[in-house]
Design a protein around this motif. Structure first.
Motif, short mmCIF file in Angstrom:
data_model
loop_
_atom_site.label_atom_id
_atom_site.label_comp_id
_atom_site.label_asym_id
_atom_site.label_seq_id
_atom_site.Cartn_x
_atom_site.Cartn_y
_atom_site.Cartn_z
N ALA A 191 4.34 0.68 -26.77
CA ALA A 191 3.12 1.49 -26.89
C ALA A 191 2.59 1.42 -28.31
O ALA A 191 2.38 2.44 -28.98
CB ALA A 191 3.42 2.94 -26.49
N GLN A 192 2.33 0.20 -28.77
CA GLN A 192 1.87 0.01 -30.14
C GLN A 192 0.47 0.56 -30.37
O GLN A 192 0.09 0.85 -31.50
CB GLN A 192 1.90 -1.49 -30.48
N ASN A 193 -0.34 0.69 -29.29
CA ASN A 193 -1.71 1.17 -29.45
C ASN A 193 -1.81 2.69 -29.43
O ASN A 193 -2.89 3.24 -29.60
CB ASN A 193 -2.60 0.59 -28.33
N VAL A 194 -0.69 3.37 -29.20
CA VAL A 194 -0.69 4.83 -29.21
C VAL A 194 -0.89 5.32 -30.64
O VAL A 194 -0.31 4.77 -31.58
CB VAL A 194 0.64 5.37 -28.64
N PRO A 195 -1.76 6.33 -30.86
CA PRO A 195 -2.01 6.82 -32.23
C PRO A 195 -0.72 7.22 -32.94
O PRO A 195 0.22 7.71 -32.32
CB PRO A 195 -2.92 8.03 -32.00
N LEU A 196 -0.71 7.02 -34.26
CA LEU A 196 0.48 7.31 -35.05
C LEU A 196 0.89 8.77 -34.94
O LEU A 196 2.08 9.08 -34.87
CB LEU A 196 0.24 6.93 -36.51
N TYR A 197 -0.11 9.67 -34.92
CA TYR A 197 0.24 11.09 -34.88
C TYR A 197 0.99 11.45 -33.60
O TYR A 197 1.84 12.35 -33.59
CB TYR A 197 -1.01 11.97 -35.03
N PHE A 198 0.72 10.71 -32.51
CA PHE A 198 1.44 10.98 -31.26
C PHE A 198 2.89 10.54 -31.38
O PHE A 198 3.81 11.23 -30.93
CB PHE A 198 0.75 10.27 -30.09
N HIS A 199 3.12 9.37 -32.01
CA HIS A 199 4.49 8.92 -32.27
C HIS A 199 5.26 9.96 -33.08
O HIS A 199 6.42 10.28 -32.78
CB HIS A 199 4.47 7.59 -33.03
N VAL A 200 4.60 10.48 -34.13
CA VAL A 200 5.25 11.43 -35.02
C VAL A 200 5.54 12.74 -34.29
O VAL A 200 6.61 13.34 -34.45
CB VAL A 200 4.39 11.67 -36.27
N LEU A 201 4.60 13.20 -33.47
CA LEU A 201 4.82 14.44 -32.73
C LEU A 201 5.99 14.30 -31.75
O LEU A 201 6.81 15.22 -31.63
CB LEU A 201 3.53 14.82 -31.97
N ILE A 202 6.06 13.17 -31.05
CA ILE A 202 7.17 12.95 -30.12
C ILE A 202 8.50 12.93 -30.87
O ILE A 202 9.51 13.49 -30.43
CB ILE A 202 6.98 11.64 -29.34
N ALA A 203 8.51 12.29 -32.05
CA ALA A 203 9.73 12.24 -32.86
C ALA A 203 10.15 13.65 -33.28
O ALA A 203 11.35 13.97 -33.31
CB ALA A 203 9.52 11.36 -34.08
N ASN A 204 9.17 14.49 -33.60
CA ASN A 204 9.49 15.86 -33.98
C ASN A 204 10.00 16.67 -32.80
O ASN A 204 10.89 17.51 -32.96
CB ASN A 204 8.25 16.53 -34.59
N VAL A 205 9.44 16.41 -31.62
CA VAL A 205 9.94 17.09 -30.42
C VAL A 205 11.40 16.71 -30.18
O VAL A 205 12.24 17.56 -29.87
CB VAL A 205 9.08 16.71 -29.20
N TYR A 206 11.72 15.41 -30.34
CA TYR A 206 13.09 14.94 -30.16
C TYR A 206 14.04 15.63 -31.13
O TYR A 206 15.17 15.97 -30.77
CB TYR A 206 13.13 13.42 -30.37
N LEU A 207 13.57 15.85 -32.35
CA LEU A 207 14.43 16.44 -33.37
C LEU A 207 14.57 17.95 -33.23
O LEU A 207 15.65 18.50 -33.42
CB LEU A 207 13.89 16.08 -34.76
N LEU A 208 13.47 18.63 -32.88
CA LEU A 208 13.43 20.08 -33.01
C LEU A 208 13.51 20.84 -31.69
O LEU A 208 13.88 22.02 -31.70
CB LEU A 208 12.13 20.49 -33.73
N MET A 209 13.17 20.20 -30.56
CA MET A 209 13.18 20.94 -29.31
C MET A 209 14.58 21.28 -28.81
O MET A 209 14.85 22.43 -28.43
CB MET A 209 12.41 20.16 -28.23
N PRO A 210 15.54 20.32 -28.81
CA PRO A 210 16.89 20.68 -28.31
C PRO A 210 17.55 21.85 -29.03
O PRO A 210 18.12 22.73 -28.37
CB PRO A 210 17.68 19.38 -28.49
N PRO A 211 17.50 21.93 -30.38
CA PRO A 211 18.13 23.09 -31.03
C PRO A 211 17.52 24.43 -30.63
O PRO A 211 18.20 25.46 -30.70
CB PRO A 211 17.90 22.81 -32.53
N MET A 212 16.24 24.42 -30.20
CA MET A 212 15.64 25.65 -29.73
C MET A 212 16.05 25.96 -28.30
O MET A 212 16.32 27.11 -27.94
CB MET A 212 14.12 25.56 -29.82
N LEU A 213 16.13 24.91 -27.45
CA LEU A 213 16.43 25.12 -26.04
C LEU A 213 17.91 25.36 -25.76
O LEU A 213 18.26 26.05 -24.81
CB LEU A 213 15.96 23.91 -25.23
N ASN A 214 18.78 24.78 -26.59
CA ASN A 214 20.22 24.86 -26.32
C ASN A 214 20.72 26.29 -26.18
O ASN A 214 21.41 26.62 -25.20
CB ASN A 214 21.00 24.13 -27.40
N PRO A 215 20.44 27.19 -27.14
CA PRO A 215 20.95 28.56 -26.97
C PRO A 215 20.33 29.29 -25.80
O PRO A 215 20.97 30.16 -25.21
CB PRO A 215 20.59 29.24 -28.31
N ILE A 216 19.09 28.94 -25.44
CA ILE A 216 18.43 29.59 -24.31
C ILE A 216 19.04 29.13 -23.00
O ILE A 216 19.42 29.93 -22.14
CB ILE A 216 16.91 29.31 -24.33
#
Length: 315
Positions: free
Chosen positions: A268-293
């Motif tokens: 997905a090289q044509n996907v905007p850079l900000y979308f790549h960065v947002l997905i990377a942040n979701v990968y990093l930050l979403m599990p630590p929030m969901l795990n205790p819940i």
């Protein structure tokens, strides 16, 4: 942009973190969900640690592993979110070269640890369901401690080459990182040398070690599902599977975003850079929030214990 960011230099004293490229004007709004996730993750993971510490009945392998997961999540958040929020709120984009490499090390080593902990939790569920009468004789406290130590040492040792290799490369193109934190590949891509060693080693960690963890989890759950399906009644099958539901959700929340990122980087090289960065942040930050819940506070017995502890304190 200052000349220092574009002219030749070797091993810059600082890197510049752009935050989310293309969404600079919306950084304040982007910070709202990020800050909310931070608060939920901190409160949720500390609540789990508090409950397990106060309740002797929870001093069992599953909750020991859950405490390890909570500590890992807290370290991941603490090593990334404060700097990210400083970028979003105060435009504080500079980060010292050594601090950047240190942040890189903490992020990736604790992600490897988290993957190892998920394998240990799958092992616990396998023993509890497939060998229930021998659960506590197999997973003794000394064995749990050894598993925890092995998980920590693996994460620390396996990721150590990341900053050691990154430190030796010359950085003569730019010191601008198009992310809000120092990810390994984002830093290595700035070097003006042949960095295939770093790239190949990163792929080895991502696909071999993390992939091996996924395979081990898959094997464990194949055995677990086989044991569940031979139970005599539907209620027994549903009740037994319910003990694994939260763990399965946590596993999917950890591995699926990583798979999506890998596929996007290649197809997905044509996907905007900000979308790549947002997905990377979701990968990093979403599990630590969901795990205790999903794995801790969602469990009725944990909610009841937390309520009982606070009610007892007020009384």
């Amino acid at each position: 942009m200052s000349d220092s960011n574009t002219t030749n230099f070797i091993n810059p004293s600082t890197f510049i973190l752009l935050g989310i490229p293309g969404l600079e004007g919306a950084h304040v709004w982007v910070s709202i969900p990020f800050c909310t996730m931070y608060i939920i993750a901190i409160l949720g993971n500390f609540s789990i640690l508090f409950i397990v510490k106060k309740e002797p009945s929870l001093h069992v392998p599953m909750y020991y592993f859950l405490c390890m997961l909570a500590i890992t999540d807290l370290v991941v958040y603490t090593s990334t979110l404060p700097k990210m929020l400083a970028i979003f709120w105060f435009n504080s984009r500079e980060i010292d070269f050594s601090a950047c490499l240190t942040q890189m090390y903490f992020i990736h080593s604790f992600l490897v640890m988290e993957s190892g902990i998920l394998v240990a939790m799958a092992l616990d569920r396998y023993v509890a369901i497939c060998h229930p009468l021998r659960h506590f004789t197999i997973l003794t406290n000394p064995l749990v401690a050894k598993i925890g130590l092995a998980v920590v040492l693996r994460g620390c040792i396996v990721v150590l080459p990341y900053p050691l290799l990154a430190r030796q490369w010359p950085y003569c193109r730019t010191n601008i990182i198009p992310q809000p934190y120092c990810a390994h590949i984002a830093v290595v891509n700035l070097a003006c040398a042949d960095t295939r060693v770093s790239s190949y080693y990163g792929l080895f960690v991502q696909f071999f070690l993390i992939g091996l963890d996924g395979i081990l989890i898959g094997v464990s759950y194949t055995q677990i599902l086989s044991a569940i399906f031979i139970l005599p009644t539907k209620d027994a099958r549903l009740k037994t599977f319910g003990t694994c539901g939260s763990h399965l959700f946590v596993i999917l929340a950890f591995y699926i975003p990583g798979l999506i990122i890998s596929l996007m980087n290649r197809f997905a090289q044509n996907v905007p850079l900000y979308f790549h960065v947002l997905i990377a942040n979701v990968y990093l930050l979403m599990p630590p929030m969901l795990n205790p819940i999903m794995y801790g506070l969602r469990t009725k017995e944990n909610r009841d214990r937390l309520l009982r502890l606070f009610t007892h304190k007020r009384a």
